[in-house]
Design a protein around this motif. Structure first.
Motif, PDB file in Angstrom:
ATOM      1  N   TYR B 406      -7.856  83.826  11.680  1.00  9.63           N
ATOM      2  CA  TYR B 406      -8.233  83.962  10.273  1.00  9.63           C
ATOM      3  C   TYR B 406      -7.579  82.931   9.361  1.00  9.63           C
ATOM      4  O   TYR B 406      -7.473  83.153   8.153  1.00  9.63           O
ATOM      5  CB  TYR B 406      -7.954  85.396   9.761  1.00  9.63           C
ATOM      6  CG  TYR B 406      -8.648  86.436  10.611  1.00  9.63           C
ATOM      7  CD1 TYR B 406     -10.031  86.558  10.586  1.00  9.63           C
ATOM      8  CD2 TYR B 406      -7.933  87.249  11.489  1.00  9.63           C
ATOM      9  CE1 TYR B 406     -10.683  87.469  11.402  1.00  9.63           C
ATOM     10  CE2 TYR B 406      -8.578  88.169  12.299  1.00  9.63           C
ATOM     11  CZ  TYR B 406      -9.951  88.277  12.244  1.00  9.63           C
ATOM     12  OH  TYR B 406     -10.588  89.173  13.054  1.00  9.63           O
ATOM     13  N   TYR B 408      -7.794  79.026  10.298  1.00 10.28           N
ATOM     14  CA  TYR B 408      -8.813  77.981  10.389  1.00 10.28           C
ATOM     15  C   TYR B 408     -10.196  78.547  10.094  1.00 10.28           C
ATOM     16  O   TYR B 408     -11.015  77.908   9.427  1.00 10.28           O
ATOM     17  CB  TYR B 408      -8.791  77.312  11.769  1.00 10.28           C
ATOM     18  CG  TYR B 408      -9.510  76.004  11.719  1.00 10.28           C
ATOM     19  CD1 TYR B 408      -8.880  74.862  11.252  1.00 10.28           C
ATOM     20  CD2 TYR B 408     -10.860  75.923  12.054  1.00 10.28           C
ATOM     21  CE1 TYR B 408      -9.548  73.671  11.135  1.00 10.28           C
ATOM     22  CE2 TYR B 408     -11.545  74.728  11.938  1.00 10.28           C
ATOM     23  CZ  TYR B 408     -10.885  73.601  11.475  1.00 10.28           C
ATOM     24  OH  TYR B 408     -11.562  72.424  11.342  1.00 10.28           O
ATOM     25  N   SER B 409     -10.474  79.752  10.584  1.00 12.14           N
ATOM     26  CA  SER B 409     -11.823  80.310  10.430  1.00 12.14           C
ATOM     27  C   SER B 409     -12.167  80.602   8.971  1.00 12.14           C
ATOM     28  O   SER B 409     -13.330  80.697   8.616  1.00 12.14           O
ATOM     29  CB  SER B 409     -12.002  81.572  11.282  1.00 12.14           C
ATOM     30  OG  SER B 409     -11.244  82.651  10.786  1.00 12.14           O
ATOM     31  N   MET B 410     -11.169  80.750   8.108  1.00  6.66           N
ATOM     32  CA  MET B 410     -11.416  81.019   6.689  1.00  6.66           C
ATOM     33  C   MET B 410     -11.028  79.820   5.823  1.00  6.66           C
ATOM     34  O   MET B 410     -10.966  79.954   4.589  1.00  6.66           O
ATOM     35  CB  MET B 410     -10.624  82.259   6.246  1.00  6.66           C
ATOM     36  CG  MET B 410     -10.983  83.501   7.024  1.00  6.66           C
ATOM     37  SD  MET B 410     -10.068  84.975   6.460  1.00  6.66           S
ATOM     38  CE  MET B 410     -11.166  85.542   5.174  1.00  6.66           C
TER      39      MET B 410
END
Lengths: 448, 448
Positions: B406, B408-410
């Motif tokens: 959460y 890099y993914s965000m």
């Protein structure tokens, strides 16, 4: 919970929606003469639609209120593309940037470097060197360390760099009150009260390669009257007087930062730009007079107040689901094809928004509703509590108003969602601004 | 405020840091035999470093705990690249995706479609059609509306699509307690208590082109013991018994979702995967026995528990500033070259992190410190309160641990920051995973 009568739900509150938004005779909504249904059909959803004339007219309003366009510095962090930078330039405003990439994007749009002011609490050596070599108007220095670094770099490049010092005015926005505090526990600026700001002024004044021409302060976000700005200005002007007395230095500019409040919902009223400016400019003049100094030129840095109301985000309704919240009450969950990836403000700040169905008139009776996104997270909410007509159905288009600031600029690829397309509209014409991000874009930076 | 003795600050708590992280003799920190200083020198900062063997070993731990690798579905929303998907595949795990792009990225990595389970509260027609035509293992259906749409699409494509129904178990994680509630006011799932879930089961059972093989439920995030999972399982198994009694249908799978807690700070203890699994599997077996049904195979969906501890983010220290917070106390603000654009979790969830200086040993005395980013926002904080050695200086490298999920993914482009480079490390070798995003990447989607 905001009560919206079924009939009222078809209105577009003028203080929230773009200036050229209109409910057409067929019940759909247009902006600058372009129906949002047509934009959705051509560009898909979610799509952000920017009303160019609205954006420009807010630039002009600010310019008029603050006497000259160049005294208004558009804060690019709110929303920056090269086209936005061109509009700001064409309206004669100055530009604030807060990172090397914001600066490079502005320069890529041929924004005149001398009308760019540079912010940042942690400007890198590379960023500062770019500022100096590209000839930006002002660097707003945020620490003693930065003064030394910038003086060295300016010397290496043979430039006398114009600078402001960022001062903590000891004024904090607390909801709708402004509190004068002697300490400010945050990363930006140098303290007035502790003497840190004055020491920085002395350093800058004595630095061989820096030219100090003003001070900067910032009171907060979503401010709705002149009081906070006036209180901050009066405190900072005290420092101007001390600088004049002790250093014989007359500073030309007083940069009072941003924070001009806008209306996100029908209940809110945007800050009255003309009235606040008038009040503020007079207060600065009076205070300077009392202190026996020439009043400095007031600079302001609106971002949200220019970009925010100019854009809407159009979503398609997907799943509609009624959820039992008590034994005898349900809440309708309406899910759209975007969410916290294109608008994190609800999750991050508890922001509220005004939304309307834009493909037709609605006729249902009010029903407790929550507007959610498509992300795999229960906090993925766009509008927490609303009373909306109960005839909203899959395939309808819903637009959130006032999404121009801090939505696209903070958008992510959460759940690998591509970021929305952005278009601008003007006099019946649509012009693509940013194309929709694809899975190929997301994969393009991977090393396979 | 967490007190860290100066000496302790050089430790790397094993329950927080990647399994192959090590303080080297020269005082720097390596992961899998590669010094973070070398990675920073080659790839710049901020950079995310993923310990491949850590990631894989957590896959194997989960697989062992839940009897077979395919019973463990890695939740891609935590962190997905094609390389991550390949690791998950090579370890034999299944994969959860929650968007069409997550599915497409998994398929681009040759992840076998039959081991992919598809989530989402608002799957589009296009997404569902891709699921059906590419042959995904299970679609977790989240609404009555979706059942109808999916049945139609499966019929059009001549496929009998395997499905789970997502059920609201009426169990909520409240800090460290689990509360059984009869209503759950959130977007996901269909209510057990209201009968909505059973009606969906009947619809799926009768649908010509759907094959119902299991139910799914999810209790929350950062769960630290088996109690919540057991409570949810016992409630959902009641529905299995009813389905068996009334429809004569024996469902093969019970998907208990994710939420396996990890340690972000030295004070936290991660969920004990083996113990919880043992406890949970026995509870499911016992409950099924009491209900007179064959126990279904338990599926779990860890994302954070696999990806989270496997990665660290390395930043460079820029500005160091002491701020007066009371007349006789200062707080040190250490600013690094990233922030809320690469890690929004502190601002969004109030997350806490463990951070260490990784280029050398520190020797200073503890000082109240706040770690902030470089964004133009006072809420741009990475670590709110810490007691850190007072010898941290510009040029030092600081790493946050447990940033694999959460972050890099965000990540966003706020302030037009390019997203960090990501590399993986294994047995002394660095392999680039995602290259750093440039201003050219950001400009590439603009229509000029």
């Amino acid at each position: 919970m905001r009560h919206q009568e079924a009939g009222c739900f078809n209105d577009l509150p003028a203080h929230v929606w773009p200036r050229n938004a209109k409910r057409e005779e067929d019940g759909s909504v247009s902006i600058a003469g372009v129906k949002l249904t047509d934009i959705a059909a051509e560009y898909g959803t979610p799509v952000m639609v920017v009303d160019e004339e609205d954006f420009r007219s807010r630039c002009r309003d600010m310019a008029q209120a603050y006497l000259e366009p160049k005294n208004v510095h558009y804060a690019s962090k709110a929303f920056l593309t090269t086209r936005i930078a061109r509009w700001v330039n064409e309206e004669g405003l100055s530009l604030d940037v807060a990172s090397e990439n914001e600066l490079l994007i502005a320069l890529a749009a041929d924004f005149p470097a001398e009308r760019i002011t540079v912010h940042g609490n942690n400007k890198s050596e590379s960023f500062l060197r770019t500022c100096v070599t590209r000839g930006v108007g002002h660097v707003v220095v945020d620490s003693h360390q930065e003064l030394d670094t910038l003086n060295r770099i300016a010397g290496e490049e043979g430039v006398a760099q114009d600078v402001f010092i960022r001062v903590k005015p000891g004024v904090e926005a607390h909801t709708h009150e402004f509190i004068a505090t002697s300490h400010e526990d945050q990363k930006f600026g140098l303290s007035l009260v502790s003497g840190s700001a004055f020491r920085a002024v002395q350093t800058a004044h004595n630095a061989e390669n820096l030219k100090l021409t003003g001070l900067h302060c910032h009171v907060g976000s979503q401010v709705f009257d002149a009081e906070g700005f006036k209180l901050a200005a009066s405190r900072v002007l005290g420092l101007y007087a001390k600088i004049y007395r002790e250093l014989g230095l007359q500073l030309d500019y007083l940069d009072l930062g941003g924070g001009y409040g806008i209306a996100y919902t029908v209940d809110e009223q945007p800050l009255d730009v003309q009235a606040v400016a008038k009040d503020l400019l007079r207060a600065v003049e009076d205070a300077a007079g009392e202190l026996g100094i020439t009043p400095p030129t007031v600079i302001v840095e609106p971002g949200r107040a220019i970009a925010g109301p100019a854009a809407v985000t159009v979503y398609s309704v997907g799943t509609v689901k009624d959820v039992h919240v008590t034994d005898d009450a349900t809440r309708r969950y309406i899910a759209v094809d975007g969410g916290m990836s294109d608008n994190i403000r609800t999750a991050l700040y508890g922001a509220e928004y005004d939304a309307r169905v834009v493909n037709r008139l609605t006729e249902g009776v009010p029903h407790a509703t929550r507007l959610v996104g498509s992300h795999c997270e229960s906090g993925d909410i766009l509008i927490n509590n609303a009373l909306w007509p109960d005839d909203i159905a899959p395939g309808d288009l819903i637009s959130l108003a006032a999404t121009g600031a801090y939505c696209y600029s903070m958008a992510s690829n959460y759940n690998c969602f591509g970021r929305p397309a952005v278009v601008s509209v003007k006099e019946g014409t649509v012009t693509p601004m940013v194309r929709r991000e694809t899975v190929e874009d997301i994969l393009a930076r991977e090393s396979l």
